[in-house]
Design a protein around this motif. Sequence first.
Motif, PDB file in Angstrom:
ATOM      1  N   ASP A   1       0.058  17.939  -4.234  1.00 25.24           N
ATOM      2  CA  ASP A   1       1.117  18.950  -4.277  1.00 25.24           C
ATOM      3  C   ASP A   1       0.688  20.095  -5.177  1.00 25.24           C
ATOM      4  O   ASP A   1      -0.488  20.214  -5.509  1.00 25.24           O
ATOM      5  CB  ASP A   1       2.452  18.337  -4.728  1.00 25.24           C
ATOM      6  N   ASP A   2       1.629  20.923  -5.606  1.00 27.38           N
ATOM      7  CA  ASP A   2       1.305  22.066  -6.465  1.00 27.38           C
ATOM      8  C   ASP A   2       0.838  21.643  -7.850  1.00 27.38           C
ATOM      9  O   ASP A   2       0.111  22.376  -8.512  1.00 27.38           O
ATOM     10  CB  ASP A   2       2.532  22.977  -6.620  1.00 27.38           C
ATOM     11  N   VAL A   3       1.252  20.463  -8.315  1.00 28.18           N
ATOM     12  CA  VAL A   3       0.903  19.990  -9.653  1.00 28.18           C
ATOM     13  C   VAL A   3      -0.403  19.210  -9.631  1.00 28.18           C
ATOM     14  O   VAL A   3      -1.278  19.422 -10.473  1.00 28.18           O
ATOM     15  CB  VAL A   3       2.042  19.116 -10.234  1.00 28.18           C
ATOM     16  N   VAL A   4      -0.543  18.300  -8.686  1.00 29.19           N
ATOM     17  CA  VAL A   4      -1.730  17.447  -8.587  1.00 29.19           C
ATOM     18  C   VAL A   4      -2.472  17.814  -7.307  1.00 29.19           C
ATOM     19  O   VAL A   4      -1.915  17.712  -6.211  1.00 29.19           O
ATOM     20  CB  VAL A   4      -1.344  15.948  -8.585  1.00 29.19           C
ATOM     21  N   SER A   5      -3.741  18.218  -7.460  1.00 30.41           N
ATOM     22  CA  SER A   5      -4.481  18.755  -6.317  1.00 30.41           C
ATOM     23  C   SER A   5      -5.153  17.692  -5.449  1.00 30.41           C
ATOM     24  O   SER A   5      -5.855  18.028  -4.512  1.00 30.41           O
ATOM     25  CB  SER A   5      -5.542  19.736  -6.819  1.00 30.41           C
ATOM     26  N   PHE A   6      -4.942  16.421  -5.758  1.00 33.14           N
ATOM     27  CA  PHE A   6      -5.560  15.359  -4.960  1.00 33.14           C
ATOM     28  C   PHE A   6      -4.497  14.348  -4.557  1.00 33.14           C
ATOM     29  O   PHE A   6      -3.495  14.183  -5.227  1.00 33.14           O
ATOM     30  CB  PHE A   6      -6.689  14.656  -5.731  1.00 33.14           C
ATOM     31  N   SER A   7      -4.733  13.686  -3.442  1.00 34.26           N
ATOM     32  CA  SER A   7      -3.824  12.630  -3.003  1.00 34.26           C
ATOM     33  C   SER A   7      -4.364  11.285  -3.477  1.00 34.26           C
ATOM     34  O   SER A   7      -5.535  11.172  -3.838  1.00 34.26           O
ATOM     35  CB  SER A   7      -3.677  12.650  -1.483  1.00 34.26           C
ATOM     36  N   THR A   8      -3.502  10.284  -3.478  1.00 36.02           N
ATOM     37  CA  THR A   8      -3.881   8.968  -3.977  1.00 36.02           C
ATOM     38  C   THR A   8      -3.341   7.878  -3.068  1.00 36.02           C
ATOM     39  O   THR A   8      -2.165   7.904  -2.693  1.00 36.02           O
ATOM     40  CB  THR A   8      -3.310   8.743  -5.402  1.00 36.02           C
ATOM     41  N   LYS A   9      -4.210   6.942  -2.729  1.00 36.19           N
ATOM     42  CA  LYS A   9      -3.791   5.733  -2.009  1.00 36.19           C
ATOM     43  C   LYS A   9      -3.783   4.615  -3.045  1.00 36.19           C
ATOM     44  O   LYS A   9      -4.740   4.427  -3.784  1.00 36.19           O
ATOM     45  CB  LYS A   9      -4.778   5.405  -0.889  1.00 36.19           C
ATOM     46  N   ILE A  10      -2.682   3.878  -3.110  1.00 35.59           N
ATOM     47  CA  ILE A  10      -2.522   2.802  -4.089  1.00 35.59           C
ATOM     48  C   ILE A  10      -2.423   1.474  -3.341  1.00 35.59           C
ATOM     49  O   ILE A  10      -1.607   1.335  -2.427  1.00 35.59           O
ATOM     50  CB  ILE A  10      -1.244   3.006  -4.929  1.00 35.59           C
ATOM     51  N   VAL A  11      -3.253   0.517  -3.745  1.00 37.39           N
ATOM     52  CA  VAL A  11      -3.174  -0.840  -3.211  1.00 37.39           C
ATOM     53  C   VAL A  11      -2.720  -1.716  -4.377  1.00 37.39           C
ATOM     54  O   VAL A  11      -3.401  -1.820  -5.388  1.00 37.39           O
ATOM     55  CB  VAL A  11      -4.528  -1.317  -2.644  1.00 37.39           C
ATOM     56  N   ARG A  12      -1.535  -2.332  -4.225  1.00 36.64           N
ATOM     57  CA  ARG A  12      -0.917  -3.035  -5.348  1.00 36.64           C
ATOM     58  C   ARG A  12      -0.640  -4.491  -5.035  1.00 36.64           C
ATOM     59  O   ARG A  12      -0.102  -4.831  -3.989  1.00 36.64           O
ATOM     60  CB  ARG A  12       0.394  -2.336  -5.697  1.00 36.64           C
TER      61      ARG A  12
ATOM     62  N   THR B   1      10.197   6.294   1.319  1.00 32.74           N
ATOM     63  CA  THR B   1       9.863   7.256   0.261  1.00 32.74           C
ATOM     64  C   THR B   1      10.575   6.854  -1.020  1.00 32.74           C
ATOM     65  O   THR B   1      11.794   6.702  -1.046  1.00 32.74           O
ATOM     66  CB  THR B   1      10.264   8.681   0.676  1.00 32.74           C
ATOM     67  N   ILE B   2       9.777   6.681  -2.075  1.00 29.82           N
ATOM     68  CA  ILE B   2      10.291   6.209  -3.358  1.00 29.82           C
ATOM     69  C   ILE B   2      10.076   7.309  -4.387  1.00 29.82           C
ATOM     70  O   ILE B   2       8.945   7.747  -4.605  1.00 29.82           O
ATOM     71  CB  ILE B   2       9.564   4.922  -3.787  1.00 29.82           C
ATOM     72  N   TYR B   3      11.151   7.756  -5.020  1.00 25.14           N
ATOM     73  CA  TYR B   3      11.085   8.805  -6.029  1.00 25.14           C
ATOM     74  C   TYR B   3      11.045   8.152  -7.405  1.00 25.14           C
ATOM     75  O   TYR B   3      11.751   7.180  -7.662  1.00 25.14           O
ATOM     76  CB  TYR B   3      12.296   9.728  -5.909  1.00 25.14           C
TER      77      TYR B   3
ATOM     78  N   MET C   1       6.271   8.734  -3.802  1.00 26.72           N
ATOM     79  CA  MET C   1       5.205   8.060  -3.078  1.00 26.72           C
ATOM     80  C   MET C   1       5.828   7.441  -1.825  1.00 26.72           C
ATOM     81  O   MET C   1       7.042   7.267  -1.752  1.00 26.72           O
ATOM     82  CB  MET C   1       4.523   6.992  -3.939  1.00 26.72           C
ATOM     83  N   ILE C   2       4.977   7.136  -0.883  1.00 28.10           N
ATOM     84  CA  ILE C   2       5.445   6.600   0.388  1.00 28.10           C
ATOM     85  C   ILE C   2       4.817   5.221   0.590  1.00 28.10           C
ATOM     86  O   ILE C   2       3.601   5.075   0.465  1.00 28.10           O
ATOM     87  CB  ILE C   2       5.039   7.532   1.552  1.00 28.10           C
ATOM     88  N   LYS C   3       5.654   4.238   0.865  1.00 34.14           N
ATOM     89  CA  LYS C   3       5.131   2.892   1.164  1.00 34.14           C
ATOM     90  C   LYS C   3       4.625   2.905   2.594  1.00 34.14           C
ATOM     91  O   LYS C   3       5.383   3.190   3.524  1.00 34.14           O
ATOM     92  CB  LYS C   3       6.200   1.818   0.967  1.00 34.14           C
ATOM     93  N   ILE C   4       3.319   2.611   2.782  1.00 36.21           N
ATOM     94  CA  ILE C   4       2.742   2.662   4.118  1.00 36.21           C
ATOM     95  C   ILE C   4       2.407   1.275   4.671  1.00 36.21           C
ATOM     96  O   ILE C   4       2.163   1.133   5.859  1.00 36.21           O
ATOM     97  CB  ILE C   4       1.519   3.601   4.190  1.00 36.21           C
ATOM     98  N   GLU C   5       2.380   0.275   3.819  1.00 38.82           N
ATOM     99  CA  GLU C   5       2.170  -1.116   4.280  1.00 38.82           C
ATOM    100  C   GLU C   5       2.910  -2.058   3.365  1.00 38.82           C
ATOM    101  O   GLU C   5       3.002  -1.886   2.200  1.00 38.82           O
ATOM    102  CB  GLU C   5       0.684  -1.494   4.244  1.00 38.82           C
TER     103      GLU C   5
ATOM    104  N   VAL D   1       0.869  -1.177   0.000  1.00 46.03           N
ATOM    105  CA  VAL D   1       0.000   0.000   0.000  1.00 46.03           C
ATOM    106  C   VAL D   1       0.907   1.228   0.000  1.00 46.03           C
ATOM    107  O   VAL D   1       1.856   1.317   0.783  1.00 46.03           O
ATOM    108  CB  VAL D   1      -0.929   0.010   1.235  1.00 46.03           C
ATOM    109  N   PHE D   2       0.606   2.167  -0.893  1.00 48.17           N
ATOM    110  CA  PHE D   2       1.421   3.358  -1.090  1.00 48.17           C
ATOM    111  C   PHE D   2       0.541   4.599  -1.024  1.00 48.17           C
ATOM    112  O   PHE D   2      -0.662   4.526  -1.260  1.00 48.17           O
ATOM    113  CB  PHE D   2       2.120   3.290  -2.456  1.00 48.17           C
ATOM    114  N   PHE D   3       1.157   5.736  -0.757  1.00 48.15           N
ATOM    115  CA  PHE D   3       0.431   6.991  -0.682  1.00 48.15           C
ATOM    116  C   PHE D   3       1.178   8.055  -1.469  1.00 48.15           C
ATOM    117  O   PHE D   3       2.391   8.227  -1.295  1.00 48.15           O
ATOM    118  CB  PHE D   3       0.287   7.429   0.784  1.00 48.15           C
ATOM    119  N   ILE D   4       0.456   8.753  -2.356  1.00 48.33           N
ATOM    120  CA  ILE D   4       1.018   9.884  -3.094  1.00 48.33           C
ATOM    121  C   ILE D   4       0.281  11.128  -2.609  1.00 48.33           C
ATOM    122  O   ILE D   4      -0.921  11.273  -2.846  1.00 48.33           O
ATOM    123  CB  ILE D   4       0.853   9.724  -4.619  1.00 48.33           C
ATOM    124  N   PRO D   5       0.968  12.022  -1.890  1.00 45.82           N
ATOM    125  CA  PRO D   5       0.287  13.222  -1.384  1.00 45.82           C
ATOM    126  C   PRO D   5       0.007  14.231  -2.488  1.00 45.82           C
ATOM    127  O   PRO D   5       0.660  14.218  -3.535  1.00 45.82           O
ATOM    128  CB  PRO D   5       1.292  13.782  -0.368  1.00 45.82           C
TER     129      PRO D   5
END
Length: 138
Positions: A41-52, A114-116, A134-138, A35-39
Amino acid sequence: MNKLLLSSLFIFLITFSANAQDEAQIDCSDVKTGVFFIPSDDVVSFSTKIVRTENFQREYLSDGSERTSRLKWLSDCSYIMLPDAKKEGEDPSESLMRQYGGIEVTYVKRKGDTIYFTARPHKQKGSFDDLFYMIKIE
């Protein structure tokens, strides 16, 4: 004095070499699932939770929408993300993604969880300088 200067230079070169080696050899062994999270920012106005899972991911956007994608891994640190299936009322970004043969994502650096990464249309040659994370949260 010369010995001190040489010692300092030697330590600097060893430290620089170790840091360069760490960035060149990114550990991507645990990014194919989780599970990852993309907060937002100035470019993308919404955050995203990714379940992979290894070949599939579901994105939960903070605006309440969801997207599903298939993943075709090119290497441990690079994959092509394709819309899961063509559907009626397809999101314009999914249609564009399909037109370009998917989005190619490449992990370029990692600091802890944190993965760039860079992302570009797969069939478009060249590279993008924009770096996302994105940040790996699980």
